[in-house]
Write an enzyme that holds these catalytic residues in place. Structure first.
Site, PDB file in Angstrom:
ATOM      1  N   HIS A 104       6.473   0.625   1.205  1.00 29.97           N
ATOM      2  CA  HIS A 104       5.417   1.618   0.971  1.00 29.97           C
ATOM      3  C   HIS A 104       5.899   3.045   1.237  1.00 29.97           C
ATOM      4  O   HIS A 104       5.569   3.967   0.493  1.00 29.97           O
ATOM      5  CB  HIS A 104       4.206   1.318   1.843  1.00 29.97           C
TER       6      HIS A 104
ATOM      7  N   HIS B  75       5.896 -10.271  -5.004  1.00 31.10           N
ATOM      8  CA  HIS B  75       4.917  -9.494  -4.238  1.00 31.10           C
ATOM      9  C   HIS B  75       5.405  -8.057  -4.038  1.00 31.10           C
ATOM     10  O   HIS B  75       4.603  -7.126  -3.996  1.00 31.10           O
ATOM     11  CB  HIS B  75       4.566 -10.145  -2.897  1.00 31.10           C
TER      12      HIS B  75
ATOM     13  N   ASP C 217       3.296  -4.802  -4.930  1.00 31.12           N
ATOM     14  CA  ASP C 217       3.100  -3.678  -4.006  1.00 31.12           C
ATOM     15  C   ASP C 217       3.573  -2.363  -4.634  1.00 31.12           C
ATOM     16  O   ASP C 217       2.893  -1.341  -4.532  1.00 31.12           O
ATOM     17  CB  ASP C 217       3.905  -3.894  -2.717  1.00 31.12           C
TER      18      ASP C 217
ATOM     19  N   HIS D  23      -2.975  -3.450  -2.964  1.00 33.65           N
ATOM     20  CA  HIS D  23      -3.200  -4.602  -3.846  1.00 33.65           C
ATOM     21  C   HIS D  23      -4.290  -4.304  -4.882  1.00 33.65           C
ATOM     22  O   HIS D  23      -4.169  -4.697  -6.046  1.00 33.65           O
ATOM     23  CB  HIS D  23      -3.535  -5.867  -3.039  1.00 33.65           C
TER      24      HIS D  23
END
Ligand SMILES: [Zn+2]
Length: 307
Positions: A268, A241, A245, A78
């Site tokens: 991720h 979001h 990310d 973030h």
């Protein structure tokens, strides 16, 4: 010349780690041109520097973790996203624990911190990684299929699609596109919070994770609905979001990208795999600077005006 950026002065924040629940102090400090972004674990007997890079990412379960010489920092995405959104090239991040504070679960607190410290232009050209050929990574089949891709684009834009089978998510937009040239990162993306399901949170807690998580730093859902009494900040906050990310994960490359990113159910792990795939094809990218600011793609020269 389109210049590199750092902070004008230092700024501090205190919070808790999402997973560790530990209190942590964060100090963001200006850094010289071409330093890049360097995390420094100042709580260790001998402080350890962890410069960001695609290779520094050593764990991508739940969050992006970077390491160097046995020292780690969890949940960097973030803060990295805010740096990408505001075009920060050089920064020291002093940290007193193993995890970046979660603050409100979005990037907006980091945007506020960086903007209050002020952004300084530096006497060195901003270096971009321009994608020249498409690169793609894929995983899984059928219902578990996911992919992420970078293609050449004169600017930076991201498209993301999620596929959550949940009543609270179904009713919201599951696909979003954000272009740095026409959109506003702080307005359109930075405020989107991380999200989780009560049943996962219970399981994570049993495993010593999500200890700092709650309704003040995440969207929490049971099997049917969002539990936060204030509701959502954007009607498509979930997929926004995921863009937030992805911007953070991709900024770990160390230089801003000139490319179009598109992804389906990426996370991720796949985002990091995509960076490594790009770097493994030396003919798929080049490093560029802009002597004439006017020739830089839209959204970078005017980005986060230095004041
Ligand atoms: Zn996140």
């Amino acid at each position: 010349m389109l210049q590199q950026r750092t902070l004008k002065s230092l700024t501090k924040a205190v919070g808790v780690g999402l997973h560790s629940g530990q209190r942590v102090e964060l100090t963001l400090r200006p850094a010289a041109p071409d330093t890049g972004i360097v995390f420094r674990r100042v709580d260790l007997p001998q402080p350890v520097d962890i410069p960001i890079s695609a290779q520094a990412v050593t764990d991508t379960r739940l969050a992006s973790t970077i390491s160097s010489g046995g020292a780690k920092v969890h949940t960097v995405e973030h803060l990295m996203s805010a740096c990408a959104g505001l075009g920060i090239d050089n920064l020291y991040v002093d940290i007193t624990a193993e995890e970046v504070p979660i603050l409100d679960g979005s990037a907006s607190s980091f945007v506020f911190l960086l903007q209050s410290a002020g952004i300084a232009l530096q006497a060195a050209p901003k270096r971009f990684i321009r994608v020249l050929k498409p690169v793609e990574v894929r995983e899984g089949q059928g219902a578990s299929e996911k992919w992420a891709r970078l293609t050449p684009y004169n600017g930076y834009k991201l498209g993301f699609e999620i596929d959550f089978d949940h009543p609270a998510v179904d009713s919201t937009g599951q696909r979003v596109e954000f272009d740095m040239g026409s959109g506003s990162y702080s307005r359109d993306i930075a405020r989107a919070r991380t999200f989780g399901f009560t049943k996962d949170v219970e399981m994570m807690r049993a495993n010593g994770l999500a200890l700092g998580g709650g309704l003040d730093n995440a969207i929490v859902m049971d099997d049917y609905k969002v539990l936060n009494t204030d509701g959502l900040r954007y009607n498509d906050e979930f997929v926004k979001h995921k863009i937030l990310d992805a911007m953070g994960d991709l900024h770990l490359l160390g230089k801003p990208l000139l490319a179009a990113y598109s992804a389906f159910r990426s996370g991720h792990a796949l985002n990091n795999k995509l960076l490594r795939e790009l770097l493994s094809h030396s003919d798929a990218y080049e490093v560029v600077t802009f002597e004439d600011e006017e020739k830089a793609p839209q959204g970078f020269a005017q980005l986060a005006r230095a004041w």
